[in-house]
Design an enzyme around this catalytic site. Structure first.
Site, short mmCIF file in Angstrom:
data_model
loop_
_atom_site.label_atom_id
_atom_site.label_comp_id
_atom_site.label_asym_id
_atom_site.label_seq_id
_atom_site.Cartn_x
_atom_site.Cartn_y
_atom_site.Cartn_z
N GLU A 195 29.37 41.05 104.49
CA GLU A 195 28.98 42.21 104.46
C GLU A 195 27.92 42.42 103.36
O GLU A 195 27.87 43.06 102.31
CB GLU A 195 30.25 43.45 103.92
CG GLU A 195 31.33 43.31 104.93
CD GLU A 195 32.54 44.20 104.19
OE1 GLU A 195 32.28 44.88 103.20
OE2 GLU A 195 33.55 44.37 105.16
N GLU A 389 36.98 41.36 110.19
CA GLU A 389 37.83 42.33 109.59
C GLU A 389 38.03 43.54 110.39
O GLU A 389 37.05 43.93 110.87
CB GLU A 389 37.36 42.69 108.26
CG GLU A 389 37.43 41.61 107.05
CD GLU A 389 36.70 41.79 105.82
OE1 GLU A 389 36.71 43.51 105.60
OE2 GLU A 389 36.20 41.21 105.24
O1 IFM Z 1 38.84 44.84 100.81
C1 IFM Z 1 37.43 44.62 101.67
C2 IFM Z 1 36.85 43.63 101.81
O2 IFM Z 1 36.87 42.76 100.77
C3 IFM Z 1 35.65 43.66 102.47
N1 IFM Z 1 35.70 44.53 103.82
C4 IFM Z 1 36.25 45.75 103.39
C5 IFM Z 1 37.60 45.76 103.15
C6 IFM Z 1 38.45 47.12 102.49
O3 IFM Z 1 37.56 47.85 101.84
#
Ligand code: IFM
Length: 484
Positions: A195, A389
């Protein structure tokens, strides 16, 4: 249309229109859907969010140690000092993955464990930890998917300017080399950055994440340095072992114009360029999306130098996508004349998303996963995609009988997995899904107040881990390769 034209055209279509592109789904009569054979079911965690042991075995301080220890920066003053204590309990965590029947584990490597000050030779104890973890995963029949940077920049490098300083790209390349030299004999799949949009924006523009700076120019410079680092580290890993599969993980969202006005439509295109493509296009094409900064000042603002186009390039073997919610975009003129500065993207209720919010306040928008996958597929073409994710925060605690009935999480996951399946049916080459997260953990500025895990962690009672109902449900999904 070539890929560059699609970049613009796709955004102009807007998420809502893209959503109609889908073809009818073949479903079982009971409504269940089956994933392609060999689809990889996994879960994810992150070093600073779960490991703890921040001062052990030579680990140096990271920007998140500094930030979380500063008064008022995280909810309740929480820090990752102990987190889920996974640094000591990694065997237990692998056992959980095994019980769940998962075949891929995405974890991150803490840069300050490998280079406590961000430079110089490797700290062997740090490498040994990840070596043990990797061996444990392989013995359990689980693919290790290692992320090299998930936000824990060594503090010493921030003291030297942090990501806005392009020297940091050199340091990241050195660090990547040390890690790959030690672990690429056993880890074949690598994520370079997690990210990049979020850690540069929240850390250098909004100041709500480490290192807590609020400086638009520093933010933009940081984005360019990260893009340079991405290209350099990609080549470094390939030099060490050409067969490694290397990608990055981008958090992406459909950008839905708030109204039908021409301004909001244009703002949605700009938001797509800045929030979805800013770190992907440089890797695939060697330049940044147009239309975000003023054309005649873009290179100057970013600190672009002759030859950078070649450095930025990283022809990924796969692209990781993280999806949580959709954004509603409007144009809010702020007088600078810079298109990117006039965009407001909010996670507000979007049309067709009447499902409310998760406990962290994010709008539940399952259809957005289908929309954004089709959109990104226009850009990534045949490159395989992994969902690196997807998940939700629900702070359900054990009932009197000790069971954790997190039905809302099951509903969230089921609806999103159905949309993922629909996208695969529509031709998007997605090969893996990593649920965020295996464990309840340190949710950055939210501290321990938001629980994303399918395993409950009792932070007050000796770190006891317990499967939630969602964990049992996900194990069924992985075992049957289907959503019923
Ligand atoms: O916890 C985070 C993760 O580290 C990065 N993506 C989003 C998740 C939820 O906020």
């Amino acid at each position: 249309m070539n890929r560059r034209e699609l970049l613009q055209a796709g955004a102009l279509l807007g998420g809502a229109v893209l959503g109609q592109v889908s073809t009818a789904l073949a479903q079982e009569s009971d409504g269940s859907v089956e994933f392609p054979p060999g689809f990889l079911w996994g879960s994810a965690t992150v070093a600073y969010q779960v490991e703890g042991a921040c001062r052990e075995d030579g680990r140096g301080p990271s920007i998140w140690d500094t930030f979380s220890h500063a008064p008022g920066k995280t909810r309740n003053g929480d820090t990752g000092d102990v987190a889920c204590d996974s640094y000591h309990r990694w065997r237990e965590d692998i056992a959980l993955l095994k019980q769940l029947g998962l075949k891929s584990y995405r974890f991150s490597i803490a840069w300050p464990r490998i280079q406590p000050t961000g430079r110089g030779s490797a700290n062997q104890a740090g490498l040994d930890y990840y070596s043990r973890l990797t061996d444990g995963l392989l013995e359990a029949g689980i693919r290790p998917l290692a992320t090299l940077y998930h936000w824990d920049l060594p503090q010493a490098l921030e003291d030297d300017g942090g990501w806005p300083n392009r020297e940091t790209a050199e340091r990241f390349t050195d660090y990547s080399r040390l890690v790959a030299q030690a672990l690429s004999d056993r880890i074949g799949d690598w994520v370079l950055f997690n990210e990049p949009k979020t850690f540069t924006q929240m850390g250098y523009l909004q100041g709500v994440h480490a290192p807590g700076r609020k400086d638009p120019l520093a933010f933009l410079r940081a984005t360019h340095a990260v893009n340079l680092a991405q290209g350099q580290a990609f080549r470094t890993l390939k030099e060490i072992k050409p067969t490694l599969l290397v990608g990055s993980a981008f958090d992406v969202s459909p950008m839905l114009p708030a109204t039908v006005s021409a301004e909001d439509q244009a703002a949605a295109v700009t938001a797509d360029a800045l929030l979805n493509l800013w770190h992907l296009q440089p890797a695939l094409m060697g330049d940044c999306p147009a239309g975000v900064l003023l054309a005649d000042r873009q290179e100057d603002i970013l600190g672009f130098r002759p030859g950078d186009e070649a450095i930025l390039r990283a022809p990924f073997d796969f692209v990781g996508l993280n999806y949580y919610t959709g954004f509603r975009v409007s144009r809010v003129p702020r007088g600078s004349g810079i298109p990117g500065a006039d965009v407001r993207a909010e996670g507000a209720i979007v049309p067709g998303a009447p499902r409310g919010k998760t406990d962290i306040g994010w709008v539940i928008y399952p259809g957005g996963l289908h929309e954004i996958l089709l959109r990104m597929h226009q850009v990534t073409g045949d490159i395989p995609i992994e969902i690196t994710e997807n998940g939700c925060a629900y702070n359900t605690r054990p009932d009197q009988d000790g069971r954790i009935r997190d039905d809302a999480r099951i509903a969230y996951l089921r609806s999103h997995l159905k949309e993922l399946h629909r996208a695969i049916k529509d031709g998007v080459p997605v090969r893996a899904y990593h649920l965020w997260s295996l464990l309840d953990n340190f949710e950055w500025a939210e501290g321990f107040a938001q629980r994303f895990g399918i395993v409950f962690v009792d932070f007050e009672q000796g770190q006891k881990r317990m499967f939630k109902d969602s964990g049992h449900w996900y194990a069924q999904v992985a075992a049957t390769n289907r959503i019923s």
